[in-house]
Design an enzyme around this catalytic site. Sequence first.
Site, PDB file in Angstrom:
ATOM      1  CG  ASN A 292      19.238  16.057  14.791  1.00 33.43           C
ATOM      2  OD1 ASN A 292      18.909  16.381  15.856  1.00 33.43           O
ATOM      3  ND2 ASN A 292      20.346  15.257  14.344  1.00 33.43           N
TER       4      ASN A 292
ATOM      5  CE1 TYR B 290      24.468  23.830  19.086  1.00 33.69           C
ATOM      6  CE2 TYR B 290      23.429  25.161  20.921  1.00 33.69           C
ATOM      7  CZ  TYR B 290      23.610  23.857  20.073  1.00 33.69           C
ATOM      8  OH  TYR B 290      22.853  22.960  20.199  1.00 33.69           O
TER       9      TYR B 290
ATOM     10  CB  ALA C 190      24.669  33.468  16.282  1.00 26.30           C
TER      11      ALA C 190
END
Length: 247
Positions: A89, A154, A156
């Site tokens: 995460n 971000y 990508a």
Amino acid sequence: MDFAGRTAFITGGSRGIGLGIARELARRGANVAVAGRSGADAERAAADIATNGINARGYACNVANLAEVQEAAARAITDLGSVDFLVANAGITRDKLLLRMTPADWDDVIATNLTGVYNCAKVFASHFVKQRRGRIVTISSVVGLTGNAGQANYAASKAGILGLTRSLAKELAPRGITANVVAPGYIRTDMTDDLSEEIQRKLLESIPLKRFGTVEDVANVVLFLLSGLADYVTGQVINCDGGMVMA
Ligand code: NAI
């Protein structure tokens, strides 16, 4: 959903969405290893989560560093007996239009958001194969599907997570290990609270369900994917975005 006797390793679990996932898993009986860049924050979150019968531990671990992931994973497996679930995460943003984005802005985001998932998946896939069970859930973003001005790095990294997770799903399926992606839309956390009121109003207009998501909304989807209800689900991307992106 009952996760008694199961253990989850959650990166970026000391706040926001990761903390929400850790809390919801513990509420349903799982032991949790909270991994965060700051060991003190991770330990504080774990102490907060630990209740009767739930073992929760915090570990310092920069996911961009393979050696740190290996060490935190080894400690968690020793402390908690085994790990059954990886929830990858941890993520950061360094938003800028491409013309202003520096190589460091690019490298930092790719290192944490994409290489970080590779590092964790590599370490835990090996553990899961040896113990013949395990589940992986990665956290991408709807931006990884749509792209977003000012977030080339971000977007990508989050798009990369889709290809990485689907490849893992194919490699690990013969061992009975699943890997799926959750792609949140706009979820109320420290990451989004900084947005101006004007931007928040515009965003709400683009969400069919007309509200921002909560960390519990995302945790519910993650828990489903970790549960027995999702035994036959692998290589999938589930958007949790109030209907923002419909494929
Ligand atoms: P947050 O900023 O509140 O929490 C991120 C967590 O990751 C923090 O605990 C931070 O310490 C940790 N972290 C950052 N770099 C790390 C590193 N190198 N090693 C270990 N831990 C690290 O963010 P939030 O909102 O909870 O986001 C969680 C995930 O969900 C991220 O991957 C984010 O990209 C994704 N996401 C969030 C959305 C939102 O609206 N909040 C929307 C879509 C995706």
